[in-house]
Design an enzyme around this catalytic site. Sequence first.
Site, PDB file in Angstrom:
ATOM      1  N   ILE A 155       0.839  -1.211   0.000  1.00 25.45           N
ATOM      2  CA  ILE A 155       0.000   0.000   0.000  1.00 25.45           C
ATOM      3  C   ILE A 155       0.871   1.256   0.000  1.00 25.45           C
ATOM      4  O   ILE A 155       0.610   2.203  -0.763  1.00 25.45           O
ATOM      5  CB  ILE A 155      -0.978  -0.025   1.193  1.00 25.45           C
ATOM      6  N   CYS A 205       2.037   0.769   7.937  1.00 27.35           N
ATOM      7  CA  CYS A 205       2.758  -0.397   8.476  1.00 27.35           C
ATOM      8  C   CYS A 205       1.775  -1.242   9.290  1.00 27.35           C
ATOM      9  O   CYS A 205       0.713  -0.762   9.680  1.00 27.35           O
ATOM     10  CB  CYS A 205       3.951   0.044   9.309  1.00 27.35           C
ATOM     11  N   SER A 233      -4.356   2.246   8.421  1.00 25.53           N
ATOM     12  CA  SER A 233      -3.726   0.945   8.658  1.00 25.53           C
ATOM     13  C   SER A 233      -4.403   0.173   9.786  1.00 25.53           C
ATOM     14  O   SER A 233      -5.244  -0.693   9.535  1.00 25.53           O
ATOM     15  CB  SER A 233      -2.234   1.138   8.907  1.00 25.53           C
ATOM     16  N   ARG A 234      -4.053   0.464  11.021  1.00 21.48           N
ATOM     17  CA  ARG A 234      -4.716  -0.141  12.181  1.00 21.48           C
ATOM     18  C   ARG A 234      -4.793   0.903  13.286  1.00 21.48           C
ATOM     19  O   ARG A 234      -3.830   1.655  13.500  1.00 21.48           O
ATOM     20  CB  ARG A 234      -3.948  -1.371  12.693  1.00 21.48           C
ATOM     21  N   ASP A 258      -9.322   5.949   8.969  1.00 22.34           N
ATOM     22  CA  ASP A 258     -10.246   4.903   8.511  1.00 22.34           C
ATOM     23  C   ASP A 258     -10.301   3.781   9.540  1.00 22.34           C
ATOM     24  O   ASP A 258     -11.059   2.831   9.384  1.00 22.34           O
ATOM     25  CB  ASP A 258      -9.801   4.360   7.145  1.00 22.34           C
ATOM     26  N   GLU A 263     -12.382   0.273  17.507  1.00 17.60           N
ATOM     27  CA  GLU A 263     -13.410   0.231  16.457  1.00 17.60           C
ATOM     28  C   GLU A 263     -14.325  -0.975  16.540  1.00 17.60           C
ATOM     29  O   GLU A 263     -15.430  -0.956  16.001  1.00 17.60           O
ATOM     30  CB  GLU A 263     -12.757   0.289  15.057  1.00 17.60           C
TER      31      GLU A 263
HETATM   32  P1  NAD Z   1       2.742  -4.933   3.578  1.00 20.74           P
HETATM   33  O1  NAD Z   1       3.073  -6.104   4.433  1.00 20.74           O
HETATM   34  O2  NAD Z   1       2.871  -5.057   2.100  1.00 20.74           O
HETATM   35  O3  NAD Z   1       3.626  -3.667   4.027  1.00 20.74           O
HETATM   36  C1  NAD Z   1       3.839  -3.332   5.362  1.00 20.74           C
HETATM   37  C2  NAD Z   1       5.150  -2.581   5.452  1.00 20.74           C
HETATM   38  O4  NAD Z   1       5.331  -2.184   6.815  1.00 20.74           O
HETATM   39  C3  NAD Z   1       6.359  -3.439   5.063  1.00 20.74           C
HETATM   40  O5  NAD Z   1       7.166  -2.756   4.129  1.00 20.74           O
HETATM   41  C4  NAD Z   1       7.086  -3.655   6.385  1.00 20.74           C
HETATM   42  O6  NAD Z   1       8.501  -3.750   6.258  1.00 20.74           O
HETATM   43  C5  NAD Z   1       6.690  -2.395   7.140  1.00 20.74           C
HETATM   44  N1  NAD Z   1       6.897  -2.551   8.570  1.00 20.74           N
HETATM   45  C6  NAD Z   1       6.812  -3.671   9.326  1.00 20.74           C
HETATM   46  N2  NAD Z   1       7.125  -3.406  10.604  1.00 20.74           N
HETATM   47  C7  NAD Z   1       7.421  -2.090  10.640  1.00 20.74           C
HETATM   48  C8  NAD Z   1       7.833  -1.235  11.669  1.00 20.74           C
HETATM   49  N3  NAD Z   1       8.019  -1.689  12.902  1.00 20.74           N
HETATM   50  N4  NAD Z   1       8.062   0.060  11.378  1.00 20.74           N
HETATM   51  C9  NAD Z   1       7.895   0.528  10.105  1.00 20.74           C
HETATM   52  N5  NAD Z   1       7.511  -0.250   9.074  1.00 20.74           N
HETATM   53  C10 NAD Z   1       7.275  -1.542   9.345  1.00 20.74           C
HETATM   54  O7  NAD Z   1       1.278  -4.509   3.994  1.00 20.74           O
HETATM   55  P2  NAD Z   1       0.237  -3.675   3.134  1.00 20.74           P
HETATM   56  O8  NAD Z   1      -0.558  -4.583   2.274  1.00 20.74           O
HETATM   57  O9  NAD Z   1       0.920  -2.502   2.541  1.00 20.74           O
HETATM   58  O10 NAD Z   1      -0.747  -3.182   4.308  1.00 20.74           O
HETATM   59  C11 NAD Z   1      -0.307  -2.282   5.306  1.00 20.74           C
HETATM   60  C12 NAD Z   1      -1.331  -2.263   6.423  1.00 20.74           C
HETATM   61  O11 NAD Z   1      -2.544  -1.684   5.937  1.00 20.74           O
HETATM   62  C13 NAD Z   1      -1.760  -3.646   6.920  1.00 20.74           C
HETATM   63  O12 NAD Z   1      -0.886  -4.103   7.934  1.00 20.74           O
HETATM   64  C14 NAD Z   1      -3.135  -3.411   7.448  1.00 20.74           C
HETATM   65  O13 NAD Z   1      -3.058  -3.148   8.840  1.00 20.74           O
HETATM   66  C15 NAD Z   1      -3.603  -2.154   6.736  1.00 20.74           C
HETATM   67  N6  NAD Z   1      -4.765  -2.376   5.886  1.00 20.74           N
HETATM   68  C16 NAD Z   1      -5.877  -1.616   6.086  1.00 20.74           C
HETATM   69  C17 NAD Z   1      -6.982  -1.771   5.270  1.00 20.74           C
HETATM   70  C18 NAD Z   1      -8.225  -0.923   5.436  1.00 20.74           C
HETATM   71  O14 NAD Z   1      -9.268  -1.252   4.855  1.00 20.74           O
HETATM   72  N7  NAD Z   1      -8.176   0.185   6.157  1.00 20.74           N
HETATM   73  C19 NAD Z   1      -6.964  -2.738   4.261  1.00 20.74           C
HETATM   74  C20 NAD Z   1      -5.798  -3.486   4.073  1.00 20.74           C
HETATM   75  C21 NAD Z   1      -4.706  -3.306   4.884  1.00 20.74           C
END
Ligand code: NAD
Length: 343
Positions: A155, A205, A233-234, A258, A263
Amino acid sequence: MQVAVFSTKPYDRRFLEAASLSQGHELVFFEARMGSETTVLASGFAAICVFVNDNLNETTLKKLADSGVRLIALRCAGFNNVDMKAAAELGMTVVRVPAYSPYAVAEHAIGLIMTLNRKIHRAHARVREGNFSINGLLGFDLHGSTVGIVGTGKIGEVMAQILTGFGCQLLAYDVAHNPNCEALGVKYVSLPSLLLASDIITLHCPLVPATYHMIDKSAITQMKPGVMLINTSRGGLIDTEAVIEGLKSRKIGYLGLDVYEQEEDLFFEDLSDTVIQDDIFGRLLTFPNVLITGHQAFFTETAMTKIAETTIANITDFEQGRSCPNQVTAQRIVSAKSSSSSQ
Ligand code: NAD
């Protein structure tokens, strides 16, 4: 196989049933959320399908294992709501949907940025009332502004692509560098440097122990006055009470969410006839410069189709005894934890 699907909404049913047509699984849909009080509904099922706010803690997993559940199919990417250690000890298989549409989430994050900046939600309300004054709707050019992306996975990378098109200067913080982002000209810096220099900070993240409340009072102190903070994200990445103080002092100029830490008591339900009991959430709603959506960033036709297809394929893999590329393994938990502790 027979699958008990929890936290079902009409849209889940529509997409899962369509994806299951050719696979022949028998899906039984429950509106109830999975938790220690609803495990009885899963009795007799070898597989359950759950979503982001189902609570699969150790107690729940033990009850599920006792009733014969062997597969937990998450129809989402994050697995922070599953006690993975307990699942492994109980011999349960956990599968997820690691990628569906990073575009859906990134585009929603951009929507929050654009709406907050140009106050489109407020302008729409004014125009409907016949109020055509633009006083108070002043925005800033995204072009030339500095955006800090925290987490440059799937993302975060799409965010970098889109924001490059806007002509933003891009900074990033991640425990691992993404070469595609570097090729776009994204500059990797430490988290304090990103907080210090960014006009907009957007979180992408995962929620792991090291990222829990990464945006707390100390992080906010380091930010630029008037910063825009976006979290798709979360919820647990942000200490909401500290953010409220940041909004009151005007250190935070805009907040787009979001996701929200508490939540599970609110999102995905129509509570419009009830009195919201969460005073922290209630306070957030009072700010003119806060925009909240109820965990809908993933919610596009493309993403829902992919989520359903991958979930059903994961279940088929399990049923046929094939190794599943989307199984959450002990290795994956260890690497999430070690990346957390490496901060
Ligand atoms: P991804 O696994 O492709 O990318 C996550 C990135 O975070 C990676 O590059 C990883 O190295 C990095 N990361 C891990 N630990 C870290 C830390 N301690 N500090 C900084 N960076 C760190 O995941 P993604 O598909 O890009 O999704 C990211 C997040 O988005 C998911 O974890 C999820 O919580 C959230 N998400 C939200 C929705 C929504 O509808 N709002 C939908 C999908 C995902």
